[in-house]
Scaffold this motif. Structure first.
Motif, PDB file in Angstrom:
ATOM      1  N   ASP A   1       0.866  -1.177   0.000  1.00  0.00           N
ATOM      2  CA  ASP A   1       0.000   0.000   0.000  1.00  0.00           C
ATOM      3  C   ASP A   1       0.901   1.225   0.000  1.00  0.00           C
ATOM      4  O   ASP A   1       2.128   1.097  -0.030  1.00  0.00           O
ATOM      5  CB  ASP A   1      -0.931  -0.017   1.209  1.00  0.00           C
ATOM      6  CG  ASP A   1      -2.193   0.813   1.000  1.00  0.00           C
ATOM      7  OD1 ASP A   1      -2.278   1.577   0.013  1.00  0.00           O
ATOM      8  OD2 ASP A   1      -3.106   0.705   1.831  1.00  0.00           O
ATOM      9  N   VAL A   2       0.296   2.401   0.010  1.00  0.00           N
ATOM     10  CA  VAL A   2       1.064   3.640  -0.021  1.00  0.00           C
ATOM     11  C   VAL A   2       0.690   4.544   1.150  1.00  0.00           C
ATOM     12  O   VAL A   2      -0.403   4.439   1.703  1.00  0.00           O
ATOM     13  CB  VAL A   2       0.851   4.426  -1.335  1.00  0.00           C
ATOM     14  CG1 VAL A   2       1.304   3.620  -2.535  1.00  0.00           C
ATOM     15  CG2 VAL A   2      -0.588   4.862  -1.492  1.00  0.00           C
ATOM     16  N   VAL A   3       1.608   5.413   1.486  1.00  0.00           N
ATOM     17  CA  VAL A   3       1.373   6.522   2.401  1.00  0.00           C
ATOM     18  C   VAL A   3       1.802   7.762   1.625  1.00  0.00           C
ATOM     19  O   VAL A   3       2.918   7.816   1.105  1.00  0.00           O
ATOM     20  CB  VAL A   3       2.207   6.417   3.692  1.00  0.00           C
ATOM     21  CG1 VAL A   3       1.966   7.620   4.581  1.00  0.00           C
ATOM     22  CG2 VAL A   3       1.902   5.143   4.438  1.00  0.00           C
ATOM     23  N   VAL A   4       0.910   8.724   1.533  1.00  0.00           N
ATOM     24  CA  VAL A   4       1.198   9.924   0.758  1.00  0.00           C
ATOM     25  C   VAL A   4       1.737  11.012   1.680  1.00  0.00           C
ATOM     26  O   VAL A   4       1.128  11.321   2.711  1.00  0.00           O
ATOM     27  CB  VAL A   4      -0.059  10.425   0.017  1.00  0.00           C
ATOM     28  CG1 VAL A   4       0.236  11.697  -0.756  1.00  0.00           C
ATOM     29  CG2 VAL A   4      -0.579   9.334  -0.921  1.00  0.00           C
ATOM     30  N   THR A   5       2.878  11.568   1.318  1.00  0.00           N
ATOM     31  CA  THR A   5       3.481  12.672   2.053  1.00  0.00           C
ATOM     32  C   THR A   5       3.754  13.813   1.082  1.00  0.00           C
ATOM     33  O   THR A   5       3.747  13.626  -0.137  1.00  0.00           O
ATOM     34  CB  THR A   5       4.806  12.273   2.728  1.00  0.00           C
ATOM     35  OG1 THR A   5       5.767  11.961   1.722  1.00  0.00           O
ATOM     36  CG2 THR A   5       4.623  11.106   3.667  1.00  0.00           C
ATOM     37  N   ARG A   6       4.025  14.956   1.641  1.00  0.00           N
ATOM     38  CA  ARG A   6       4.396  16.118   0.832  1.00  0.00           C
ATOM     39  C   ARG A   6       5.388  16.952   1.639  1.00  0.00           C
ATOM     40  O   ARG A   6       5.192  17.195   2.824  1.00  0.00           O
ATOM     41  CB  ARG A   6       3.155  16.944   0.514  1.00  0.00           C
ATOM     42  CG  ARG A   6       3.352  18.010  -0.494  1.00  0.00           C
ATOM     43  CD  ARG A   6       3.521  17.391  -1.859  1.00  0.00           C
ATOM     44  NE  ARG A   6       3.392  18.412  -2.879  1.00  0.00           N
ATOM     45  CZ  ARG A   6       3.125  18.156  -4.116  1.00  0.00           C
ATOM     46  NH1 ARG A   6       2.963  16.922  -4.527  1.00  0.00           N
ATOM     47  NH2 ARG A   6       3.053  19.113  -4.995  1.00  0.00           N
ATOM     48  N   LYS A   7       6.443  17.351   0.963  1.00  0.00           N
ATOM     49  CA  LYS A   7       7.449  18.195   1.587  1.00  0.00           C
ATOM     50  C   LYS A   7       6.861  19.571   1.888  1.00  0.00           C
ATOM     51  O   LYS A   7       6.038  20.090   1.138  1.00  0.00           O
ATOM     52  CB  LYS A   7       8.629  18.338   0.625  1.00  0.00           C
ATOM     53  CG  LYS A   7       9.676  19.325   1.064  1.00  0.00           C
ATOM     54  CD  LYS A   7      10.816  19.394   0.086  1.00  0.00           C
ATOM     55  CE  LYS A   7      10.343  20.029  -1.209  1.00  0.00           C
ATOM     56  NZ  LYS A   7      11.373  20.189  -2.207  1.00  0.00           N
ATOM     57  N   LEU A   8       7.295  20.152   2.982  1.00  0.00           N
ATOM     58  CA  LEU A   8       6.978  21.539   3.308  1.00  0.00           C
ATOM     59  C   LEU A   8       8.229  22.352   2.999  1.00  0.00           C
ATOM     60  O   LEU A   8       9.247  22.229   3.692  1.00  0.00           O
ATOM     61  CB  LEU A   8       6.605  21.694   4.787  1.00  0.00           C
ATOM     62  CG  LEU A   8       5.378  20.925   5.261  1.00  0.00           C
ATOM     63  CD1 LEU A   8       5.202  21.075   6.761  1.00  0.00           C
ATOM     64  CD2 LEU A   8       4.131  21.399   4.528  1.00  0.00           C
TER      65      LEU A   8
ATOM     66  N   ARG B   1      -7.635   1.419   1.081  1.00  0.00           N
ATOM     67  CA  ARG B   1      -6.512   1.319   2.008  1.00  0.00           C
ATOM     68  C   ARG B   1      -6.417  -0.106   2.570  1.00  0.00           C
ATOM     69  O   ARG B   1      -7.424  -0.733   2.875  1.00  0.00           O
ATOM     70  CB  ARG B   1      -6.728   2.321   3.137  1.00  0.00           C
ATOM     71  CG  ARG B   1      -5.613   2.385   4.151  1.00  0.00           C
ATOM     72  CD  ARG B   1      -5.822   3.472   5.189  1.00  0.00           C
ATOM     73  NE  ARG B   1      -6.292   4.736   4.639  1.00  0.00           N
ATOM     74  CZ  ARG B   1      -5.532   5.633   4.001  1.00  0.00           C
ATOM     75  NH1 ARG B   1      -4.261   5.373   3.806  1.00  0.00           N
ATOM     76  NH2 ARG B   1      -6.043   6.754   3.545  1.00  0.00           N
ATOM     77  N   GLU B   2      -5.227  -0.584   2.717  1.00  0.00           N
ATOM     78  CA  GLU B   2      -4.968  -1.895   3.323  1.00  0.00           C
ATOM     79  C   GLU B   2      -5.149  -1.756   4.837  1.00  0.00           C
ATOM     80  O   GLU B   2      -4.574  -0.851   5.452  1.00  0.00           O
ATOM     81  CB  GLU B   2      -3.526  -2.317   3.002  1.00  0.00           C
ATOM     82  CG  GLU B   2      -3.177  -3.715   3.380  1.00  0.00           C
ATOM     83  CD  GLU B   2      -3.866  -4.787   2.556  1.00  0.00           C
ATOM     84  OE1 GLU B   2      -4.191  -5.822   3.160  1.00  0.00           O
ATOM     85  OE2 GLU B   2      -4.072  -4.607   1.354  1.00  0.00           O
TER      86      GLU B   2
END
Length: 145
Positions: free
Chosen positions: A50-57, A117-118
């Motif tokens: 599965d995935v976890v989505v992140t984004r840089k600040l 989502r898993e």
């Protein structure tokens, strides 16, 4: 540690996790770069991916420089010392975070429109990223998980 490519990184990480084969494990790739590494790990461990989505600040006046990161549902991770050093106040940081959360929401909606989502409850989660310049994305992903 230096790797030839993401597949090499995945194989070498999977080798260290082989004792997890047959256990109730889910492998979570930090989108986007961590997903190819995680896919190799999931294959070796015979575990769902599965995935976890992140984004840089990013620093407001230099967006390529990372002050921290956010993820789908977790709190923001910020290098407070760096924020003070570059003079980024709470109002500027909140604005950067708002834009990043909008981007994360769009990406999550795309992923989840194709695959739910898993479930993680009661399972071992292996969070995989493709590298750590600051480690903020990995920390944000772990806080979400």
């Amino acid at each position: 540690m230096i790797f030839d490519d993401r597949e090499d990184a995945g194989r070498r990480l999977a080798d260290r996790l082989r004792e997890q084969v047959g256990r109730d494990v889910v492998v979570l790739g930090v989108a986007r770069g961590g997903v190819p590494v995680a896919a190799v790990v999931a294959g070796v461990l015979e575990a769902p991916l599965d995935v976890v989505v992140t984004r840089k600040l990013g620093v407001p006046f230099q967006p390529a420089a990372a002050l921290g990161a956010i993820s789908e549902h977790g709190p923001r991770v910020v290098d407070d010392d760096l924020a003070r050093t570059v003079g980024t106040g709470e109002a500027e940081l909140a604005e950067v975070e708002c834009r990043a959360r909008e981007a994360v929401t769009r990406i999550v909606e795309r992923y989840r429109s194709v695959r739910p989502r898993e479930p993680l409850a009661g399972r071992t989660a292996v969070v995989v990223d493709d590298g750590a310049v600051t480690g903020s994305s990995a920390r944000a992903a772990c806080r979400t998980v």
